[in-house]
Design a protein around this motif. Structure first.
Motif, short mmCIF file in Angstrom:
data_model
loop_
_atom_site.label_atom_id
_atom_site.label_comp_id
_atom_site.label_asym_id
_atom_site.label_seq_id
_atom_site.Cartn_x
_atom_site.Cartn_y
_atom_site.Cartn_z
N VAL A 150 0.84 -1.19 0.00
CA VAL A 150 0.00 0.00 0.00
C VAL A 150 0.88 1.24 0.00
O VAL A 150 1.84 1.35 0.77
CB VAL A 150 -0.93 0.01 1.23
CG1 VAL A 150 -1.80 1.26 1.23
CG2 VAL A 150 -1.80 -1.23 1.25
N GLY A 151 0.58 2.20 -0.89
CA GLY A 151 1.32 3.45 -0.95
C GLY A 151 2.53 3.41 -1.85
O GLY A 151 3.11 4.44 -2.16
N ARG A 181 -8.98 -3.44 1.09
CA ARG A 181 -9.05 -2.77 2.39
C ARG A 181 -9.33 -1.28 2.20
O ARG A 181 -9.11 -0.73 1.11
CB ARG A 181 -7.73 -2.96 3.14
CG ARG A 181 -7.51 -4.36 3.67
CD ARG A 181 -6.38 -4.42 4.69
NE ARG A 181 -6.24 -5.78 5.20
CZ ARG A 181 -6.99 -6.29 6.18
NH1 ARG A 181 -7.90 -5.53 6.75
NH2 ARG A 181 -6.80 -7.53 6.59
N GLU A 183 -7.68 1.30 3.04
CA GLU A 183 -6.50 2.07 2.64
C GLU A 183 -6.31 2.02 1.12
O GLU A 183 -5.91 3.01 0.49
CB GLU A 183 -5.24 1.53 3.33
CG GLU A 183 -5.23 1.73 4.84
CD GLU A 183 -6.07 0.73 5.60
OE1 GLU A 183 -6.23 0.90 6.83
OE2 GLU A 183 -6.57 -0.23 4.98
N GLU A 229 -4.36 -7.79 1.60
CA GLU A 229 -4.73 -6.45 1.16
C GLU A 229 -5.85 -6.48 0.13
O GLU A 229 -6.70 -5.58 0.11
CB GLU A 229 -3.51 -5.76 0.55
CG GLU A 229 -2.31 -5.63 1.49
CD GLU A 229 -2.60 -4.76 2.69
OE1 GLU A 229 -3.49 -3.90 2.61
OE2 GLU A 229 -1.94 -4.95 3.73
#
Length: 282
Positions: A150-151, A181, A183, A229
């Motif tokens: 993530v990110g 998710r 995020e 995720e």
């Protein structure tokens, strides 16, 4: 959506479990994500009555294509099916007692009982999604268990790559999904290629679906299995069946109170593991 009769109009003494059970399954299924028709199919035969039941899943074997030349005979192939067993091995129950004094003092009289039942149904939904998620992880191919950061990883390009994996496995393009998710949802909402559905409008969001990206229907839940995720794939991969087999109310045998209890059972089976991709945290 109104699930129960208006507060104050229906005392527990007129509780009809068969009717309530049918009505409660509607909001339960509207709130499901991994266990919803977005992510699973119901290609099974039989009625689910309780834990330990077995349900038959019949899948059609693909007919063989043969070479043909002019005036040649083409022999008909008898259709064949594989009979697999769906075990009803998930059972979750709730039971609570409401003291007569608390019921009388609460707003609307029976409102406390109704709200407590709604909260119990919500807990059943979370448990069902967790159950299906576990089955998907266990049933997916080892080669389809990947990582996502993530990110760091670009979510659009990642889904494009996942689509290639599914393409090469002859997974249908229609109704592909990605459950993510919150995020990852945030990153998707900021992407210029994201196509919103009812998310952000007055239309209620059902089954966690918020839109589409890279050919996938996107749904969001904070209740993915730990360390996962995204779960990506097609509903052809997993068969799921469930039933709210019991919902009843009765007087407590030793207290001045009403008891409400319910039993939800389910079964899930991955029948096409190549149609699932499990993206875990790197």
């Amino acid at each position: 959506m109104a699930v129960f009769p208006a507060s104050g109009n229906t005392p527990v003494s007129t509780f009809i479990p068969q009717i309530w059970a049918a009505e409660l399954m509607t909001p339960l299924r509207e709130e499901l994500v991994l266990a919803s028709p977005t992510c699973v199919n119901s290609d099974y035969e039989g009625e689910i009555n309780g834990p330990g039941d077995q349900v038959h899943i019949n899948s059609l074997n693909r007919p063989t294509v043969v070479n043909y030349s002019r005036n040649a005979d083409v022999n008909a192939q008898l259709l064949d099916t594989d009979d697999q067993i769906l075990a009803i091995d998930h059972g979750k129950a709730f039971a609570f007692a409401v003291d007569d004094v608390d019921r009388i003092q609460s707003a609307g009289g029976g409102e406390l009982i109704f709200k407590a039942t709604e909260e119990s149904i919500q807990a059943l939904r979370i448990a069902a999604d967790a159950y299906v998620g576990g089955k998907m992880i266990a049933g997916a191919l080892a080669a389809n268990k990947v990582t996502f950061t993530v990110g760091t990883d670009d979510v659009f390009n990642t889904l494009v790559d996942y689509g290639v994996i599914l393409d090469n496995a002859d997974v249908p393009l229609f109704r592909r999904f990605a459950v993510v998710r919150p995020e990852i949802k945030a990153a998707m909402l900021k992407h210029d290629k994201f196509i919103a559905s009812s998310y952000g409008s007055a239309v209620p969001v059902q089954n966690g679906v918020i839109g589409s990206l890279a050919g996938f229907t996107i749904a969001v839940t904070p209740h993915l299995p730990t360390g996962v995720e995204m779960i990506v794939g097609s509903p052809v991969a997993t068969t799921y069946g469930d039933n709210l087999v019991s919902l009843e109310s009765f007087r407590h045998p030793t207290k001045f109170a009403h008891v409400v209890r319910g039993l939800h059972v389910a079964g899930a089976k991955v029948t096409r593991p190549e149609a699932l991709i499990i993206a875990s945290a790197a």
